[in-house]
Structure formats: structure tokens, C-alpha cells
Design an enzyme around this catalytic site. Structure first.
Site, short mmCIF file in Angstrom:
data_model
loop_
_atom_site.label_atom_id
_atom_site.label_comp_id
_atom_site.label_asym_id
_atom_site.label_seq_id
_atom_site.Cartn_x
_atom_site.Cartn_y
_atom_site.Cartn_z
N ASN A 197 0.82 -1.22 0.00
CA ASN A 197 0.00 0.00 0.00
C ASN A 197 0.86 1.27 0.00
O ASN A 197 0.58 2.22 -0.73
CB ASN A 197 -0.93 0.01 1.22
CG ASN A 197 -2.14 -0.88 1.04
OD1 ASN A 197 -2.67 -1.00 -0.06
ND2 ASN A 197 -2.58 -1.53 2.10
N ASP A 206 -5.59 -2.99 -3.12
CA ASP A 206 -6.89 -3.66 -3.31
C ASP A 206 -6.81 -4.70 -4.41
O ASP A 206 -7.37 -5.81 -4.29
CB ASP A 206 -7.96 -2.63 -3.68
CG ASP A 206 -8.40 -1.78 -2.50
OD1 ASP A 206 -8.01 -2.09 -1.36
OD2 ASP A 206 -9.14 -0.80 -2.72
N GLU A 232 -6.04 -7.82 5.52
CA GLU A 232 -5.43 -8.71 4.51
C GLU A 232 -5.38 -10.14 4.99
O GLU A 232 -4.67 -10.97 4.41
CB GLU A 232 -4.02 -8.22 4.16
CG GLU A 232 -2.99 -8.36 5.27
CD GLU A 232 -2.94 -7.19 6.22
OE1 GLU A 232 -1.93 -7.05 6.92
OE2 GLU A 232 -3.92 -6.41 6.29
#
Length: 310
Positions: A197, A206, A232
Site C-alpha cells: 500500500n 486492493d 489482509e
């Protein structure tokens, strides 16, 4: 009025962003990667057009069917049913900030409508009309399954959600206690997901999460129960699975993610897995979760990208 756009495959749910273009096909390079052999390597394209998406056939072998009719290209409306090869999909649009379930019919209404379709099929004698009603019933059944899935599946990954996980594990626990059948659990964490990220952005994060979830979903048995546990982290309930086989399932998934995510996403992504099985000293479903979590932490402490079995 702003909308969210989704393409639902039953097992997975893809978020579509306005202004973007997506390809669909069996080649891992596609934005929406579907492994079924009846889907062409590059089967279709979704292109943004003012306020919705246009779907276009890319000279596929088995074509595209929209609400039962074969098309070469068409603008999509919310709740449209698509068939690509033998894969059923549904395109949905939901208002931003509105729960998707508020835009669906109630279970009671769906039963009334289905009964009315059945009545009409019995009353109609024309073979062509009967065939049309059969097609309507098939499409309605597919939409009803999708509506049911929305309540129990995670919107990003298409996996079952945490609420579904807790109910399924409680049910499997009772069955295990009554019939003495084997029960396993795998807890999975994407390694260094925060770095993905931070380095590539949350949209890429994503996408990576969706890809990992898709690989896992496509490579477990239909009787297994893969869920998004949180963030996650993914959990898989393995019914009727001996401890030694649960470890083999975990290792297979580890290898698939390590090799396939790089092909699809262009970056190396790995997972750590903890595996537990029912034991006589366990008192409730929380114990099997704790055991799998403990193994997962051991896998991460030992360097990640590995399986630890209790």
C-alpha cells in the site's frame, strides 16, 4: 448522483472505477482474470461511457450473452446478467453511501415472483413462450443467488465475510462434535501488505488482495469455506479434512500465490499460513482459531512465506 460499479461472478466481486477500461479473459494479463477454459484468453472489454460501462466482445470463441441474448457490444444497466463462456456474471450499480441490500427485493417478494413465473409456465402451451419463460426463470434464479451472496460475501474480494465465517465455523464445530468428523482451519496473512500500500498505493493494494483471494478461491474444494477474516487476513474452513491433508492444502496455496501473483500484478507477493485441526482438548470454535493464529505468528516470526502446522 454518484454510484459504485461492480461485476459479480458469484465467487468474486470486482470493483469497477468510472473512467477506467478493463479487459476480461483467461490470460493473467487481463484486469479481470477468469480461469475457466470456456473463457477466451482475452474475451471482452469494459469501457467507461459517460455514466456506465460498455461491454464489447473481442472476437471470443464462445461470445457474450446479455440477459439471454448474444451481443457484440452493449451499454450496461444495473442488475444486467452476463454470460461469458459458461461463467455467469452480474453488473450492479449502487448509490454511494447506500447499503447495497437496500436496493434489492426482499426474500418474500422473490418467492412470490418465482411462484408467479412457475404458474405462468404451467399455463402457457406455446413452445416458444415456454422457452422464453424458462430463460426468464434461469436469469431470475441467477440474480437471486447473487442477491443472497451480497449479504454473506465481502464486497472487495468476493470471499465470504467475517459474519459468514463465524456461523459456518459454529455449524462445523457442532457437526464435528456429533459425528466425530475431521475439521481443519487455515489462517493466512499477506506478507508485508502495508509496504504494498505504501509503495504502490491503496488501489494496487486492493488489486493484490483481490488477486490473492481469487487464487485461493479458485484452488480450494467446493466444500471448503474461504473467508476474508479482516484486513489482509483470510481464513479457510476445511471440513472433512485430516490434519496431514490440511497442511498440504496450505502449502499448495502458498506456492500458487508466490508464482501467480507476480504474473498478474507484476510484483512479488507471498503469504504466511497457520494450520490447525480439531483436537480433543479444544472446548469451542475459538480454540481452533487460536491454534491457527498461533501457527500463523510462528510462520511470520520464522521469516514469512511459509506454512506452520499445529
Amino acid at each position: 448522483m454518484k454510484f459504485n460499479y461492480y461485476l459479480n461472478t458469484g465467487k468474486r466481486r470486482f470493483r469497477l472505477r468510472s473512467g477506467e477500461t478493463y479487459t476480461i479473459g483467461r490470460n493473467p494479463d487481463n484486469d479481470i482474470f477468469i480461469t475457466d477454459t470456456t473463457v477466451s484468453r482475452t474475451h471482452a472489454r469494459l469501457s467507461w461511457d459517460q455514466d456506465t460501462f460498455i461491454i464489447e466482445d473481442l472476437n471470443s470463441t464462445n461470445g457474450i450473452f446479455l440477459n439471454g441474448s448474444k451481443i457484440s457490444s452493449a451499454r450496461l444497466n444495473s442488475k444486467d446478467s452476463l454470460r461469458i463462456g459458461r461463467i455467469e456474471l452480474q453488473f450492479t450499480m449502487t448509490r454511494v453511501g447506500v447499503d447495497v441490500m437496500e436496493e434489492t427485493i426482499s426474500p418474500e417478494d422473490s418467492i412470490i415472483l418465482e411462484n408467479r413465473i412457475n404458474e405462468l409456465m404451467r399455463e402457457v402451451h406455446d413452445p416458444l413462450l415456454k422457452e422464453r419463460f424458462s430463460e426468464i426463470k434461469r436469469l431470475f434464479s441467477a440474480k437471486k443467488r447473487n442477491l443472497s451472496d451480497l449479504a454473506y460475501r465481502d464486497t472487495l474480494t468476493g470471499l465470504y465475510n467475517r459474519r459468514s465465517f463465524e456461523k459456518k465455523l459454529a455449524d462445523e464445530w457442532k457437526r464435528r462434535k456429533r459425528y466425530r468428523r475431521p475439521l481443519g482451519l487455515i489462517m493466512i496473512d499477506i506478507d508485508h501488505f502495508k509496504e504494498v500500500n505504501d509503495t504502490y498505493g491503496h488501489q494496487k493494494g486492493d488489486s493484490v488482495l483481490q488477486t490473492v483471494a481469487g487464487i485461493i478461491n479458485d484452488n480450494v474444494r467446493s466444500s471448503d469455506f474461504p473467508c476474508r477474516y479482516g484486513g489482509e487476513e483470510i481464513a479457510i474452513i476445511l471440513s472433512e479434512t485430516l490434519p496431514e491433508n490440511a497442511g498440504k492444502v496450505a502449502e499448495k496455496l502458498r506456492l500458487l500465490v508466490e508464482t501467480q501473483v507476480k504474473e498478474i500484478e507484476g510484483i512479488l507477493v507471498t503469504i504466511s499460513l497457520g494450520v490447525s485441526s480439531y483436537a480433543d482438548n479444544m472446548n469451542d470454535p475459538g480454540d481452533i482459531i487460536k491454534a491457527a493464529d498461533s501457527c500463523l505468528y510462528k510462520a511470520k516470526d520464522a521469516g514469512r512465506n511459509r506454512v506452520v502446522v499445529s
